[in-house]
Design a protein around this motif. Structure first.
Motif, PDB file in Angstrom:
ATOM      1  N   GLU A  87      -1.137   9.468   2.014  1.00  0.00           N
ATOM      2  CA  GLU A  87      -1.926   8.703   1.040  1.00  0.00           C
ATOM      3  C   GLU A  87      -2.108   7.254   1.489  1.00  0.00           C
ATOM      4  O   GLU A  87      -3.139   6.642   1.242  1.00  0.00           O
ATOM      5  CB  GLU A  87      -1.275   8.779  -0.344  1.00  0.00           C
ATOM      6  N   THR A  88      -1.099   6.706   2.145  1.00  0.00           N
ATOM      7  CA  THR A  88      -1.217   5.338   2.648  1.00  0.00           C
ATOM      8  C   THR A  88      -2.291   5.258   3.721  1.00  0.00           C
ATOM      9  O   THR A  88      -3.115   4.342   3.747  1.00  0.00           O
ATOM     10  CB  THR A  88       0.136   4.854   3.231  1.00  0.00           C
ATOM     11  N   ASP A 117      -9.983   4.191   3.441  1.00  0.00           N
ATOM     12  CA  ASP A 117     -10.941   4.075   2.338  1.00  0.00           C
ATOM     13  C   ASP A 117     -11.339   2.631   2.069  1.00  0.00           C
ATOM     14  O   ASP A 117     -12.490   2.310   1.864  1.00  0.00           O
ATOM     15  CB  ASP A 117     -10.318   4.596   1.038  1.00  0.00           C
ATOM     16  N   HIS A 118     -10.320   1.764   2.033  1.00  0.00           N
ATOM     17  CA  HIS A 118     -10.567   0.421   1.536  1.00  0.00           C
ATOM     18  C   HIS A 118     -10.967  -0.561   2.614  1.00  0.00           C
ATOM     19  O   HIS A 118     -11.712  -1.490   2.366  1.00  0.00           O
ATOM     20  CB  HIS A 118      -9.329  -0.109   0.804  1.00  0.00           C
ATOM     21  N   GLN A 128      -7.651   3.218  -7.348  1.00  0.00           N
ATOM     22  CA  GLN A 128      -7.278   2.617  -6.076  1.00  0.00           C
ATOM     23  C   GLN A 128      -7.039   3.690  -5.021  1.00  0.00           C
ATOM     24  O   GLN A 128      -7.424   3.545  -3.869  1.00  0.00           O
ATOM     25  CB  GLN A 128      -5.987   1.797  -6.230  1.00  0.00           C
ATOM     26  N   LEU A 129      -6.373   4.748  -5.433  1.00  0.00           N
ATOM     27  CA  LEU A 129      -5.995   5.802  -4.488  1.00  0.00           C
ATOM     28  C   LEU A 129      -7.074   6.872  -4.358  1.00  0.00           C
ATOM     29  O   LEU A 129      -6.891   7.864  -3.666  1.00  0.00           O
ATOM     30  CB  LEU A 129      -4.673   6.452  -4.916  1.00  0.00           C
ATOM     31  N   ASN A 130      -8.195   6.675  -5.062  1.00  0.00           N
ATOM     32  CA  ASN A 130      -9.271   7.677  -5.017  1.00  0.00           C
ATOM     33  C   ASN A 130      -8.782   9.063  -5.377  1.00  0.00           C
ATOM     34  O   ASN A 130      -9.135  10.049  -4.730  1.00  0.00           O
ATOM     35  CB  ASN A 130      -9.893   7.729  -3.611  1.00  0.00           C
ATOM     36  N   GLN A 131      -7.944   9.141  -6.413  1.00  0.00           N
ATOM     37  CA  GLN A 131      -7.338  10.425  -6.763  1.00  0.00           C
ATOM     38  C   GLN A 131      -8.359  11.427  -7.288  1.00  0.00           C
ATOM     39  O   GLN A 131      -8.075  12.608  -7.392  1.00  0.00           O
ATOM     40  CB  GLN A 131      -6.215  10.242  -7.803  1.00  0.00           C
ATOM     41  N   ALA A 156       0.829  -1.207   0.000  1.00  0.00           N
ATOM     42  CA  ALA A 156       0.000   0.000   0.000  1.00  0.00           C
ATOM     43  C   ALA A 156       0.863   1.257   0.000  1.00  0.00           C
ATOM     44  O   ALA A 156       0.568   2.230  -0.693  1.00  0.00           O
ATOM     45  CB  ALA A 156      -0.927  -0.003   1.214  1.00  0.00           C
ATOM     46  N   SER A 206       1.317   4.893  -3.919  1.00  0.00           N
ATOM     47  CA  SER A 206       1.345   6.297  -4.305  1.00  0.00           C
ATOM     48  C   SER A 206       2.690   6.677  -4.917  1.00  0.00           C
ATOM     49  O   SER A 206       2.786   7.629  -5.674  1.00  0.00           O
ATOM     50  CB  SER A 206       0.935   7.225  -3.155  1.00  0.00           C
ATOM     51  N   TYR A 223      -5.613   5.549   2.040  1.00  0.00           N
ATOM     52  CA  TYR A 223      -5.886   4.310   1.305  1.00  0.00           C
ATOM     53  C   TYR A 223      -6.454   3.235   2.229  1.00  0.00           C
ATOM     54  O   TYR A 223      -7.468   2.607   1.926  1.00  0.00           O
ATOM     55  CB  TYR A 223      -4.597   3.810   0.646  1.00  0.00           C
TER      56      TYR A 223
END
Lengths: 211, 211
Positions: free
Chosen positions: B199-200, B206-207, A77-80, A11, A15, B203
């Protein structure tokens, strides 16, 4: 969407991959081999292939990976495409630098509120971000539905502040204090410990000369 | 002295143990169990016992560890009695915060020189630390025999600066730039990537909602 738990190390690399692929696309590159990617992001290519396989993203032999496809995939995946607002608690030296920094490299994270005890800055806007007094913290976090917080307060109040923010629904903490805070199991803490990073570096150089 | 290579994860925990043991001693505690230590530093006690066993530091059943002994031992491991001077390259927002921060929690690391291109601050002393122009970087690093550097320059010059500092004998880099710099195998790089940490965190929330 991946719905199983991938390793934390994978994970963390997501990024990094994403950022590099964006650089590649910006420079007009259409495809990339795992060897090239490996060289650029300093992750060995076996690890890259394993990471990608978690997401079913498989390159073609002799072709490599399609940059645009990968980018789109990681972006999801990263919801950018969605902005996450986070709060900064503690606008001292480090906090102030974080306000200025404000994750400009990323399109999907933004500090939208800050909190401090210092009356010289509370009630003002610093680098575009409103700084509220600590008394308003719980109310504002709830009002703004902020679930992620950057903790940059003095260590001696870190646990007290943590208890308060968890109480109003914070689920993620990027912890810049040296204290390892105690949280319920459904709250995630990511520690960024600069002294520790430096001491680890010195330790390795002292003892092993990095051999 | 330990002369075999311990796992990086263990090394990273050394200074965390050290810091906590110092707190314990300051508060007048003579001994600590691995369970107490575990609760305070958020490392499971099996891992603590394994980490300590690398150094032959073994607690007694029903007694735990002697705080003073452990502290003395880790202090030697971490060379806490010797000051390591490091240089900061790049005194922008983040760099400036690092100057003020200056690892005050640690007795054995100090930023002793800084470098920047900004003529408003070169030739001045900021937070007690002289800021030299970039033209003087190689000469000053050699003169001051600095082997460890904090890299806080813009990403587009990170590799160029890295090549220059490696040329004058730098062996360790704490890299705050988003670029994964390329270095010879005998140079160690520790990346501190704040956007990546955030971001990690997002992530995972979120997931997996941290379940």
């Amino acid at each position: 969407m991946v719905e199983f738990q991938i390793p934390q190390a994978t994970a963390k690399r997501l990024s990094i991959y994403y950022r590099y692929l964006q650089l590649l696309l910006d420079s007009g590159k259409d495809r990339v081999s795992s060897t090239e990617l490996s060289e650029a992001v300093k992750v060995d290519s076996a690890t890259i292939r394993r990471d990608f396989s978690y997401f079913g993203a498989l390159g073609k032999r002799g072709y490599g990976y399609d940059v645009r496809n990968l980018l789109e995939f990681f972006s999801k995946q990263l919801n950018q495409d969605r902005l996450t607002n986070v709060a900064l608690i503690g606008v001292g030296n480090l906090g102030h630098a974080l306000l200025k920094f404000n994750f400009h490299q990323s399109n999907h994270v933004r500090i939208s509120a800050a909190f401090d005890v210092n009356q010289d800055i509370t009630g003002t806007i610093q680098n575009g971000i409103p700084v509220y007094p600590m008394e308003d913290m719980k109310e504002q976090l709830k009002l703004q539905q902020i679930e992620i917080v950057i903790l940059a307060v003095p260590a001696n109040v870190a646990q007290k502040v943590t208890d308060e923010i968890v109480e109003v629904g914070v689920r993620g903490i990027l912890n810049f204090t040296p204290l390892r805070v105690t949280v319920p199991t459904d709250v995630r803490v990511q520690n960024v410990d600069l002294t520790n990073e430096m001491e680890t570096l010195i330790y390795f150089l002292d003892h092993f000369g990095n051999k």
